[in-house]
Scaffold this active site. Structure first.
Site, PDB file in Angstrom:
ATOM      1  N   LYS A 122       0.927  -1.285  -0.048  1.00  0.00           N
ATOM      2  CA  LYS A 122       0.176   0.143  -0.229  1.00  0.00           C
ATOM      3  C   LYS A 122       0.846   1.443  -0.181  1.00  0.00           C
ATOM      4  O   LYS A 122       1.894   1.265   0.732  1.00  0.00           O
ATOM      5  CB  LYS A 122      -0.760  -0.074   1.254  1.00  0.00           C
ATOM      6  CG  LYS A 122      -1.686   1.171   1.528  1.00  0.00           C
ATOM      7  CD  LYS A 122      -2.703   1.435   0.540  1.00  0.00           C
ATOM      8  CE  LYS A 122      -3.347   2.798   0.946  1.00  0.00           C
ATOM      9  NZ  LYS A 122      -4.387   3.243  -0.307  1.00  0.00           N
TER      10      LYS A 122
ATOM     11  N   CYS B 269      -2.223   9.793  -6.653  1.00  0.00           N
ATOM     12  CA  CYS B 269      -3.025   9.690  -5.787  1.00  0.00           C
ATOM     13  C   CYS B 269      -4.136  10.849  -5.916  1.00  0.00           C
ATOM     14  O   CYS B 269      -3.706  11.950  -5.881  1.00  0.00           O
ATOM     15  CB  CYS B 269      -2.689   9.497  -4.367  1.00  0.00           C
ATOM     16  SG  CYS B 269      -4.114   9.715  -3.051  1.00  0.00           S
TER      17      CYS B 269
END
Ligand code: DHB
Length: 311
Positions: free
Chosen positions: A44, A130
């Site tokens: 992650k 992101c």
């Protein structure tokens, strides 16, 4: 059948892996990926300190894919670096990808300095895309900021690294971004992150389906496959040959993997469909890929990788 794929000097048994963000936040999930048929895995995206992320609901499956605005929930950089160091010590012949996504350039430089001075032998992924932190634009859409951070990184960073890109939708942008990336000794680029800031709505309740950002979130799954393939192909044909491409977007079955490979991908990642099925998906997709290759008479991925035909 030979399914090996390579990034730089690293060889993987097969091209499949998870997409960062899916099934890779907790140690137990990473352990499951390790035990799965995937060729490798990525952690992650980490920030220097652990984060809770955005309020829920923040990930919802929708008919043709998913929408998410997780907001970088993660256990903090040290956790994922330690996990990766343990993995390489327990499996000396294997490596994983370690993803970082700082909230600012200094965060990324701080994490990269720690990686550089650690024993980490795997590949670092610098996430420039992101879409889900309110108030933080995607670096990959700011070409000057992308060039600046890569210049700062390569003043000191000596280890294998790639970047995760957002999708682009214009030939001028493919050209400009590829020209910037070709200036640096990157091992790979990863195309694509989710298609940022889509809006899925529920007609019955007349409302959005995720809480953060009033329903706006990254779109994944079948919706994004043509965009993902276009980005893989566009960068494969523009980047210097020593920079590999990782394909990510819309992979549900072996045929989707075959298409990403045909466009030039070395590794192919699964996100939305992995979240749906769990790590046993890799068995199914690998056997589907092998069936297609057999039907077509291919013995290795290198027989067809990148060889998409014109008409
Ligand atoms: C998150 C989403 C992304 O697409 C990404 O690249 C990194 C983090 C998130 O919301 O947690």
């Amino acid at each position: 059948m030979n399914l090996t794929s390579r990034i730089s000097n690293f060889e993987f048994e097969n091209p499949l892996m998870n997409a960062s963000g899916v099934w890779c936040k907790e140690a137990e999930q990473l352990d499951e990926l390790k035990r799965s048929q995937a060729g490798t895995f990525v952690t992650k995206s980490a920030t220097p300190q652990q984060r809770e992320g955005n309020p829920s609901p923040r990930y919802v499956e929708v008919p043709l894919g998913s929408i998410n605005s997780m907001g970088l929930p993660n256990k903090g950089f040290d956790f994922y670096l330690d996990y990766s160091l343990r993995y390489q010590n327990e499996n000396p012949e294997k490596i994983n990808f370690l993803s970082i996504a700082g909230m600012c350039a200094d965060d990324n430089l701080e994490m990269l300095k720690k990686i550089d001075s650690s024993d980490f032998k795997g590949i670092t992924e610098l996430n420039l895309s992101c879409p889900n932190v309110p108030g933080k634009p995607q670096v990959g859409y700011d070409f000057e900021a992308t060039e600046k951070i890569l210049s700062q990184v390569y003043e000191f960073f000596q280890k294998p690294m790639g970047v995760k890109l957002p999708p682009y939708f214009d030939f001028a942008h493919f050209d400009q971004m590829a020209a910037i990336l070709n200036k640096f000794p990157l091992q790979y680029v990863n195309c694509i992150n989710s298609v940022g800031n889509g809006l899925y709505i529920d007609t019955d309740s007349e409302s959005v389906v995720i809480k953060p950002k009033d329903g706006f979130g990254g779109i994944g799954g079948a919706y994004v496959k043509p965009t993902a393939l276009a980005n893989v192909r566009a960068f494969y044909t523009r980047l210097d040959s020593q920079i590999a491409v990782i394909g990510c977007g819309g992979v549900e079955n072996g045929r989707d993997v075959f298409e990403h490979l045909l466009c030039g991908a070395q590794m192919v990642q699964i996100g939305t469909q992995l979240a749906k099925e769990g790590p046993q998906i890799f068995d199914r997709v690998l056997s589907e890929l092998q069936t297609i290759m057999k039907e077509k008479g291919y013995n290795s991925i290198d027989d067809f990788r990148g060889k998409l035909k014109s008409i």
